[in-house]
Design a protein around this motif. Structure first.
Motif, PDB file in Angstrom:
ATOM      1  N   LEU A 194       0.841  -1.204   0.000  1.00  0.00           N
ATOM      2  CA  LEU A 194       0.000   0.000   0.000  1.00  0.00           C
ATOM      3  C   LEU A 194       0.873   1.250   0.000  1.00  0.00           C
ATOM      4  N   ARG A 195       1.897   1.243   0.820  1.00  0.00           N
ATOM      5  CA  ARG A 195       2.798   2.395   0.908  1.00  0.00           C
ATOM      6  C   ARG A 195       3.461   2.647  -0.452  1.00  0.00           C
ATOM      7  N   ASN A 196       3.858   1.570  -1.113  1.00  0.00           N
ATOM      8  CA  ASN A 196       4.516   1.680  -2.418  1.00  0.00           C
ATOM      9  C   ASN A 196       3.568   2.270  -3.459  1.00  0.00           C
ATOM     10  N   TRP A 197       2.321   1.801  -3.467  1.00  0.00           N
ATOM     11  CA  TRP A 197       1.336   2.324  -4.418  1.00  0.00           C
ATOM     12  C   TRP A 197       1.094   3.813  -4.188  1.00  0.00           C
ATOM     13  N   GLU A 198       1.042   4.202  -2.922  1.00  0.00           N
ATOM     14  CA  GLU A 198       0.820   5.620  -2.595  1.00  0.00           C
ATOM     15  C   GLU A 198       2.025   6.463  -3.009  1.00  0.00           C
ATOM     16  N   MET A 199       3.221   5.971  -2.746  1.00  0.00           N
ATOM     17  CA  MET A 199       4.429   6.707  -3.089  1.00  0.00           C
ATOM     18  C   MET A 199       4.554   6.911  -4.594  1.00  0.00           C
ATOM     19  N   ASN A 200       3.983   5.978  -5.354  1.00  0.00           N
ATOM     20  CA  ASN A 200       4.033   6.078  -6.814  1.00  0.00           C
ATOM     21  C   ASN A 200       2.835   6.827  -7.396  1.00  0.00           C
ATOM     22  N   GLY A 201       2.029   7.401  -6.531  1.00  0.00           N
ATOM     23  CA  GLY A 201       0.945   8.266  -6.980  1.00  0.00           C
ATOM     24  C   GLY A 201      -0.288   7.561  -7.503  1.00  0.00           C
ATOM     25  N   LEU A 202      -0.420   6.250  -7.227  1.00  0.00           N
ATOM     26  CA  LEU A 202      -1.585   5.515  -7.731  1.00  0.00           C
ATOM     27  C   LEU A 202      -2.850   5.856  -6.948  1.00  0.00           C
ATOM     28  N   VAL A 203      -2.665   6.209  -5.699  1.00  0.00           N
ATOM     29  CA  VAL A 203      -3.817   6.565  -4.873  1.00  0.00           C
ATOM     30  C   VAL A 203      -3.383   7.637  -3.882  1.00  0.00           C
ATOM     31  N   SER A 204      -4.258   8.595  -3.667  1.00  0.00           N
ATOM     32  CA  SER A 204      -3.974   9.671  -2.724  1.00  0.00           C
ATOM     33  C   SER A 204      -4.882   9.502  -1.515  1.00  0.00           C
ATOM     34  N   VAL A 205      -4.290   9.248  -0.373  1.00  0.00           N
ATOM     35  CA  VAL A 205      -5.055   8.932   0.835  1.00  0.00           C
ATOM     36  C   VAL A 205      -5.089  10.143   1.764  1.00  0.00           C
ATOM     37  N   TYR A 263       1.136  -5.528 -14.694  1.00  0.00           N
ATOM     38  CA  TYR A 263       1.319  -4.169 -15.172  1.00  0.00           C
ATOM     39  C   TYR A 263       2.318  -3.465 -14.268  1.00  0.00           C
ATOM     40  N   SER A 264       3.150  -2.612 -14.861  1.00  0.00           N
ATOM     41  CA  SER A 264       4.062  -1.806 -14.062  1.00  0.00           C
ATOM     42  C   SER A 264       3.254  -0.723 -13.356  1.00  0.00           C
ATOM     43  N   LEU A 265       3.813  -0.165 -12.306  1.00  0.00           N
ATOM     44  CA  LEU A 265       3.131   0.898 -11.574  1.00  0.00           C
ATOM     45  C   LEU A 265       2.928   2.120 -12.474  1.00  0.00           C
ATOM     46  N   ALA A 266       3.922   2.401 -13.337  1.00  0.00           N
ATOM     47  CA  ALA A 266       3.802   3.538 -14.254  1.00  0.00           C
ATOM     48  C   ALA A 266       2.656   3.320 -15.235  1.00  0.00           C
ATOM     49  N   ALA A 267       2.522   2.091 -15.724  1.00  0.00           N
ATOM     50  CA  ALA A 267       1.443   1.785 -16.673  1.00  0.00           C
ATOM     51  C   ALA A 267       0.085   1.902 -15.992  1.00  0.00           C
ATOM     52  N   ILE A 268      -0.004   1.435 -14.755  1.00  0.00           N
ATOM     53  CA  ILE A 268      -1.270   1.515 -14.021  1.00  0.00           C
ATOM     54  C   ILE A 268      -1.648   2.981 -13.794  1.00  0.00           C
ATOM     55  N   LEU A 269      -0.654   3.809 -13.454  1.00  0.00           N
ATOM     56  CA  LEU A 269      -0.924   5.228 -13.243  1.00  0.00           C
ATOM     57  C   LEU A 269      -1.474   5.870 -14.511  1.00  0.00           C
ATOM     58  N   ARG A 270      -0.901   5.533 -15.661  1.00  0.00           N
ATOM     59  CA  ARG A 270      -1.390   6.084 -16.930  1.00  0.00           C
ATOM     60  C   ARG A 270      -2.809   5.616 -17.207  1.00  0.00           C
ATOM     61  N   THR A 272       2.200  -3.821 -25.528  1.00  0.00           N
ATOM     62  CA  THR A 272       3.616  -3.665 -25.225  1.00  0.00           C
ATOM     63  C   THR A 272       3.988  -2.225 -24.933  1.00  0.00           C
ATOM     64  N   ASP A 273       3.219  -1.267 -25.434  1.00  0.00           N
ATOM     65  CA  ASP A 273       3.558   0.132 -25.193  1.00  0.00           C
ATOM     66  C   ASP A 273       3.041   0.633 -23.848  1.00  0.00           C
ATOM     67  N   GLU A 274       2.515  -0.279 -23.014  1.00  0.00           N
ATOM     68  CA  GLU A 274       2.030   0.105 -21.702  1.00  0.00           C
ATOM     69  C   GLU A 274       3.086  -0.082 -20.612  1.00  0.00           C
ATOM     70  N   ASP A 275       4.334  -0.392 -21.026  1.00  0.00           N
ATOM     71  CA  ASP A 275       5.401  -0.642 -20.065  1.00  0.00           C
ATOM     72  C   ASP A 275       5.055  -1.772 -19.101  1.00  0.00           C
ATOM     73  N   ILE A 276       4.477  -2.829 -19.636  1.00  0.00           N
ATOM     74  CA  ILE A 276       4.128  -3.977 -18.804  1.00  0.00           C
ATOM     75  C   ILE A 276       5.418  -4.661 -18.352  1.00  0.00           C
ATOM     76  N   VAL A 277       5.449  -5.018 -17.059  1.00  0.00           N
ATOM     77  CA  VAL A 277       6.639  -5.684 -16.524  1.00  0.00           C
ATOM     78  C   VAL A 277       6.883  -6.975 -17.299  1.00  0.00           C
ATOM     79  N   THR A 278       5.872  -7.763 -17.445  1.00  0.00           N
ATOM     80  CA  THR A 278       5.965  -8.985 -18.232  1.00  0.00           C
ATOM     81  C   THR A 278       4.726  -9.054 -19.108  1.00  0.00           C
ATOM     82  N   VAL A 279       4.953  -8.996 -20.436  1.00  0.00           N
ATOM     83  CA  VAL A 279       3.794  -9.059 -21.331  1.00  0.00           C
ATOM     84  C   VAL A 279       3.142 -10.423 -21.159  1.00  0.00           C
ATOM     85  N   CYS A 280       1.872 -10.432 -20.809  1.00  0.00           N
ATOM     86  CA  CYS A 280       1.193 -11.694 -20.504  1.00  0.00           C
ATOM     87  C   CYS A 280      -0.076 -11.840 -21.319  1.00  0.00           C
TER      88      CYS A 280
END
Length: 255
Positions: free
Chosen positions: A144-155, A184-191, A213-221
Motif C-alpha cells: 500500500l505504501r509503495n502504491w501511494e508513493m508512486n501516486g496511484l492513490v492519494s489517501v 502491469y508496471s506501476l507507471a502503466a497503471i498510473l497512466r 507492449t507500449d504500456e510498459d508492462i513488466v511482463t507481457v502476458c
C-alpha cells in the motif's frame, strides 16, 4: 512386478525432450535423483517417467503471477520427494488462490464499469487504517505504501496525521491489485487510471485482458482471466496425476 528401468536417452524420447533437459530437471529438483550404475550412467524408473509427465503438464500453462508459478514449482518438487499428500494439499490451496484472483479481477471490472458509467451507490462510508486496509485487501502494508508513493492513490489524513482509507479508496485499490496481478508496471497503471478518469469509453475488461507492449508492462502476458482459468484447469489435471501417483508409488522411488 519388476519396475522398468530407463536410460537418459530413453527418458528423453518418451517425454519428448532433449537429454540435456532431463539432466536439468534433475539439477532443479523437479525429479528425484536417479540411481547411477558403476559407470556413472543414470538409471530412471517408472516413477521418474510419471514425475516428468507431471512437470511437463505443470509447465504447459504460462502462469502470469509469479507467486502462483513459485507455488506450482514447489508442488512439483514435493512430488519429486514422494510427498504426494502435501503436494495434493498445496495443489488444492493453489486452486483456491486462483479462484480468489479470478474473483478479484471480476470485481475490479464491475467496480470500474460503475465508475465509468457514473453510478453512485448510496452507501455509508467507512474509514480504515492502513493496516485494516491491507488486511482487507490481503496485501502488505509495504505494498500500500509503495502504491501511494508512486501516486496511484492519494489517501487523506485525519487531524492527528494518520491516513484513513475510504470506500472509494478501497475500490481504486481493488482495481490496482488486479492490474498488478496481471503484471502491469506501476507507471502503466498510473497512466491507465489517469486515462480512465479522462475517457469514459474505456472497456476495463479489454484493458485488463489485453495488455499492450507500449504500456510498459513488466511482463507481457496473455489475458488475465483466461490465463487464470487455464491455470485452474491445469491444476485440476495436476491433482488427478498426483492422486494416481500416490496410489501407484507409495515408496521412496530412489530406494
Amino acid at each position: 512386478m519388476m519396475e522398468n528401468k530407463y536410460k537418459t536417452a530413453q527418458v528423453a524420447k518418451i517425454i519428448g525432450i532433449h537429454p540435456n533437459t532431463v539432466r536439468l530437471y534433475e539439477k532443479l529438483g523437479l525429479i528425484s535423483e536417479p540411481q547411477r550404475l558403476s559407470n556413472g550412467y543414470r538409471v530412471f524408473t517408472d516413477f521418474h517417467i510419471a514425475q516428468f509427465k507431471l512437470a511437463r503438464t505443470a509447465f504447459k500453462v504460462e502462469v502470469l503471477q509469479s507467486g502462483l508459478r513459485k507455488k506450482m514449482i514447489s508442488i512439483i518438487k514435493l512430488s519429486a520427494k514422494g510427498d504426494f499428500q502435501k503436494a495434493i494439499l498445496c495443489t488444492n490451496n493453489y486452486i483456491g488462490q486462483v479462484k480468489i484472483e479470478q474473483k478479484n479481477a471480476e470485481e475490479a471490472i464491475e467496480i470500474t464499469k460503475k465508475l465509468l458509467s457514473g453510478i453512485q451507490e448510496e452507501e455509508k462510508d467507512v474509514y480504515l487504517t492502513r493496516k485494516q486496509a491491507a488486511d482487507y485487501l490481503q496485501v502488505t502494508i509495504d505494498t500500500l505504501r509503495n502504491w501511494e508513493m508512486n501516486g496511484l492513490v492519494s489517501v487523506k489524513r485525519k487531524q492527528n496525521g494518520y491516513r484513513v482509507y475510504t470506500k472509494n479508496d478501497i475500490k481504486l485499490l481493488k482495481i490496482i491489485r488486479s492490474l498488478r496481478c496481471a503484471n502491469y508496471s506501476l507507471a502503466a497503471i498510473l497512466r491507465m487510471i489517469n486515462a480512465m478518469s479522462n475517457n469514459l469509453e474505456i472497456d476495463i475488461r479489454e484493458v485488463i485482458n489485453t495488455p499492450k507492449t507500449d504500456e510498459d508492462i513488466v511482463t507481457v502476458c496473455d489475458k488475465l482471466l483466461t490465463s487464470l482459468s487455464n491455470a485452474e484447469l491445469n491444476a485440476k489435471c495436476i491433482l488427478r496425476q498426483l492422486k494416481t501417483m500416490k496410489e501407484k508409488f507409495n515408496m521412496n522411488p530412489t530406494v
